[in-house]
Design a protein around this motif. Structure first.
Motif, PDB file in Angstrom:
ATOM      1  N   SER A  50      88.057 -66.676  31.589  1.00  0.00           N
ATOM      2  CA  SER A  50      87.566 -66.171  30.306  1.00  0.00           C
ATOM      3  C   SER A  50      87.702 -64.654  30.216  1.00  0.00           C
ATOM      4  CB  SER A  50      86.096 -66.569  30.110  1.00  0.00           C
ATOM      5  OG  SER A  50      85.950 -67.971  30.073  1.00  0.00           O
ATOM      6  N   TRP A  51      87.335 -63.971  31.295  1.00  0.00           N
ATOM      7  CA  TRP A  51      87.397 -62.512  31.282  1.00  0.00           C
ATOM      8  C   TRP A  51      88.826 -61.985  31.313  1.00  0.00           C
ATOM      9  CZ3 TRP A  51      84.055 -59.377  29.502  1.00  0.00           C
ATOM     10  CH2 TRP A  51      82.697 -59.667  29.568  1.00  0.00           C
ATOM     11  N   TRP A  67      80.118 -64.321  29.142  1.00  0.00           N
ATOM     12  CA  TRP A  67      81.388 -65.027  29.342  1.00  0.00           C
ATOM     13  C   TRP A  67      81.381 -66.409  28.681  1.00  0.00           C
ATOM     14  CZ3 TRP A  67      82.417 -69.729  31.505  1.00  0.00           C
ATOM     15  CH2 TRP A  67      81.426 -70.312  32.302  1.00  0.00           C
ATOM     16  N   GLY A  68      80.203 -67.015  28.506  1.00  0.00           N
ATOM     17  CA  GLY A  68      80.120 -68.319  27.855  1.00  0.00           C
ATOM     18  C   GLY A  68      80.586 -68.263  26.405  1.00  0.00           C
ATOM     19  N   LYS A  69      80.301 -67.134  25.757  1.00  0.00           N
ATOM     20  CA  LYS A  69      80.786 -66.943  24.393  1.00  0.00           C
ATOM     21  C   LYS A  69      82.291 -66.681  24.382  1.00  0.00           C
ATOM     22  CE  LYS A  69      77.039 -65.581  24.835  1.00  0.00           C
ATOM     23  NZ  LYS A  69      75.933 -66.065  25.674  1.00  0.00           N
ATOM     24  N   ILE A  70      82.757 -65.970  25.381  1.00  0.00           N
ATOM     25  CA  ILE A  70      84.196 -65.694  25.498  1.00  0.00           C
ATOM     26  C   ILE A  70      84.951 -67.007  25.695  1.00  0.00           C
ATOM     27  CG2 ILE A  70      85.967 -64.509  26.852  1.00  0.00           C
ATOM     28  CD1 ILE A  70      83.785 -62.482  27.661  1.00  0.00           C
ATOM     29  N   PHE A  71      84.393 -67.890  26.501  1.00  0.00           N
ATOM     30  CA  PHE A  71      85.035 -69.182  26.764  1.00  0.00           C
ATOM     31  C   PHE A  71      85.210 -69.973  25.467  1.00  0.00           C
ATOM     32  CE2 PHE A  71      84.955 -73.687  28.005  1.00  0.00           C
ATOM     33  CZ  PHE A  71      85.942 -73.708  28.968  1.00  0.00           C
ATOM     34  N   THR A  72      84.183 -69.966  24.631  1.00  0.00           N
ATOM     35  CA  THR A  72      84.280 -70.643  23.337  1.00  0.00           C
ATOM     36  C   THR A  72      85.365 -70.003  22.478  1.00  0.00           C
ATOM     37  OG1 THR A  72      81.933 -71.269  23.372  1.00  0.00           O
ATOM     38  CG2 THR A  72      83.031 -71.221  21.225  1.00  0.00           C
ATOM     39  N   VAL A  93      88.923 -71.478  20.686  1.00  0.00           N
ATOM     40  CA  VAL A  93      89.306 -71.373  19.274  1.00  0.00           C
ATOM     41  C   VAL A  93      90.715 -70.795  19.141  1.00  0.00           C
ATOM     42  CG1 VAL A  93      88.768 -70.288  17.056  1.00  0.00           C
ATOM     43  CG2 VAL A  93      86.918 -71.157  18.504  1.00  0.00           C
ATOM     44  N   VAL A  94      90.987 -69.751  19.921  1.00  0.00           N
ATOM     45  CA  VAL A  94      92.308 -69.117  19.883  1.00  0.00           C
ATOM     46  C   VAL A  94      93.398 -70.098  20.313  1.00  0.00           C
ATOM     47  CG1 VAL A  94      93.759 -67.327  20.918  1.00  0.00           C
ATOM     48  CG2 VAL A  94      91.447 -66.777  20.180  1.00  0.00           C
ATOM     49  N   THR A 143      80.241 -77.099  23.048  1.00  0.00           N
ATOM     50  CA  THR A 143      81.376 -76.213  23.321  1.00  0.00           C
ATOM     51  C   THR A 143      82.688 -76.833  22.873  1.00  0.00           C
ATOM     52  OG1 THR A 143      80.195 -75.327  25.241  1.00  0.00           O
ATOM     53  CG2 THR A 143      82.549 -74.889  25.116  1.00  0.00           C
ATOM     54  N   TYR A 144      82.861 -78.116  23.180  1.00  0.00           N
ATOM     55  CA  TYR A 144      84.077 -78.817  22.766  1.00  0.00           C
ATOM     56  C   TYR A 144      84.184 -78.864  21.243  1.00  0.00           C
ATOM     57  CZ  TYR A 144      87.016 -82.840  21.575  1.00  0.00           C
ATOM     58  OH  TYR A 144      87.949 -83.664  21.000  1.00  0.00           O
ATOM     59  N   ALA A 145      83.097 -79.265  20.591  1.00  0.00           N
ATOM     60  CA  ALA A 145      83.140 -79.472  19.145  1.00  0.00           C
ATOM     61  C   ALA A 145      83.358 -78.175  18.384  1.00  0.00           C
ATOM     62  CB  ALA A 145      81.850 -80.149  18.681  1.00  0.00           C
ATOM     63  N   ILE A 146      82.615 -77.130  18.740  1.00  0.00           N
ATOM     64  CA  ILE A 146      82.680 -75.899  17.951  1.00  0.00           C
ATOM     65  C   ILE A 146      83.962 -75.114  18.220  1.00  0.00           C
ATOM     66  CG2 ILE A 146      81.514 -74.302  19.543  1.00  0.00           C
ATOM     67  CD1 ILE A 146      79.940 -73.286  17.076  1.00  0.00           C
TER      68      ILE A 146
END
Length: 458
Positions: free
Chosen positions: A92-93, A129-134, A138-139, A406-409
């Protein structure tokens, strides 16, 4: 921009055991704590985080080889490597825009506090990092960086709002006032909630049955050290260990279960003065408003129920990996799945039988999501060089925090490719979340009304 990225990364590289105490010390000084008290609280919190990490690593190091041996005994072969959360964090980072998530998280928290849309000050900034992973998810679907940050911002808001309504229940369970959990893992509780509501209607499951109640029923066999020893023996036998290795594993499990509650006392020692200082500060400036301190899950780590559920989930996960249709991930690094046990603990208020049922039913979600995420995680790892993979290898995580959310959003925009499954999953999760949120909010209102009534009675 490059300077900001370097500064942010340097701070986060310190790790939670250093970074979070620094935030706590600064917060203590802001709310007028004495310097020596703020430093003492921060250092004690650092000790608690380090102790909990050491114990988790110790427990993982003991159980993972046994789990590997169990799988070898049945000759299983699954193609996706389980890199655990640390590998997911590293990947993620490695995203070029990752450092921008840090100021975004702080900004949203400040704005919501000022607008009185949350009472939680999130000190768990290290887990950004949990937000970065999401956002990376999306990207991978859309290629849009702005959309990725918008979705991450929505996740941040959900985490703060969920932390607000969990606080009373967390205080009841942990005994620590003014503290809540802002970790994404608690969002998995939304899907557990409707099942728990059904279980509560069954008389045998609607009785108080936590670790203390278990101890009353079976005596010494529910003592931490004895229970850990017994579980270690069972694992050793399942792994096909010889007598020496089985007894060693048993003692290791006994040690871990005995020391977890000891470490948690240091969280209480560190957080109690901070929460009191924050409460006093807010009461002087905002009449009738109490600011909460949001933290990662480890301050709940003294709850025996969590660790019993974690250990229970290990063989369940291995069996699911063997027979679950659609699973292709081999669970190793994520085998100690706290992202499964902690939400179950909060949803059931520590009712052990219901926790074990919820954990059993929840395991497939982690394996399916870990399998579904493997292609884009592997692509990112290869593109950035964050993780060295051989040709044809795939990597993911069998214990992704809040896997369904996480998967859905992060994958909902895959509808552009004709995949409607993430959207359907997001709607189902959202409906469950609304009902769970309402129950927690009602619980908070009742607790506040009782507090007012008690104060009037005095």
């Amino acid at each position: 921009m490059e300077l900001l990225s370097t500064v942010v990364q340097s701070l986060l590289d310190l790790g939670a055991a250093i970074f979070v105490p620094i935030i706590i010390i600064l917060a203590g000084l802001i709310v007028k704590m004495k310097l020596k008290d703020a430093i003492s609280a921060g250092l004690t919190l650092g000790v608690a985080f380090t102790g909990m990490t050491m114990l988790i690593n110790f427990m993982t190091g003991a159980i993972t080889p046994a789990a590997e041996a169990m799988l070898k005994n049945v000759g299983i072969s699954l193609p996706i490597i389980d890199g655990g959360w640390t590998t997911m964090s590293t990947i993620s980072w490695s995203w070029p825009y990752a450092f921008l998530m840090f100021p975004l998280m702080i900004l949203i928290n400040i704005v919501m506090l000022v607008l009185k849309k949350t009472n939680t000050f999130n000190a768990d900034l290290w887990n950004v990092w949990g937000k970065i992973f999401t956002a990376v998810g999306v990207v991978a679907i859309t290629g849009s960086v702005p959309l990725a940050f918008l979705v991450a911002a929505i996740q941040i808001i959900f985490e703060l709002k969920t932390a607000d309504v969990h606080q009373k229940r967390i205080e009841e369970l942990s005994g620590i006032p003014g503290v809540t959990c802002t970790h994404k893992m608690v969002l998995f509780g939304a899907l557990m909630y409707p099942v728990d509501v059904l279980l509560r209607k069954i008389p045998v499951f609607n009785k108080k049955f936590d670790a203390a109640a278990l101890k009353d029923k079976v005596g010494i066999f529910a003592e931490n050290h004895v229970l850990g020893f017994i579980l270690g023996i069972v694992f050793g036998l399942m792994a096909g260990y010889d007598v020496s290795k089985t007894l060693t594993l048993a003692i290791q499990c006994a040690t871990a279960l005995t020391l977890f509650p000891v470490i948690t006392k240091y969280f209480m020692q560190a957080l109690s003065p901070i929460s009191e200082a924050v409460s006093d500060y807010m009461n002087k400036r905002f009449e009738g408003r109490t600011l909460l301190v949001g933290l990662d899950w480890p301050f709940l780590g003294g709850s025996n129920e969590i660790w019993l559920a974690v250990i229970w989930a290990v063989p369940v996960t291995l069996l699911c990996a063997l027979f679950l249709p659609g699973n292709e991930i081999l669970p190793f690094a994520g085998i100690i799945n706290l992202a499964l046990a902690v939400p179950a603990y909060l949803v059931t208020k520590g009712n052990l039988p219901r926790m074990l049922i919820l954990c059993t039913l929840g395991v497939p979600a982690f394996l399916w999501v870990g399998t579904a995420f493997a292609p884009f995680i592997t692509d990112l790892a290869n593109a950035t060089g964050a993780v060295a993979l051989q040709a044809g290898e795939m990597i993911s995580n069998s214990s992704i925090d809040a896997p369904v959310f996480t998967y859905a959003i992060s994958q909902v925009f895959d509808i552009i490719n004709g995949n409607w499954i993430p959207l359907v999953v997001l709607v189902v999760w959202g409906v469950c979340y609304v009902f769970y949120y309402r129950e927690l909010k009602k619980e908070n209102q009742q607790a506040e009304a009782e507090t007012v009534q008690n104060n009037l009675g005095e």
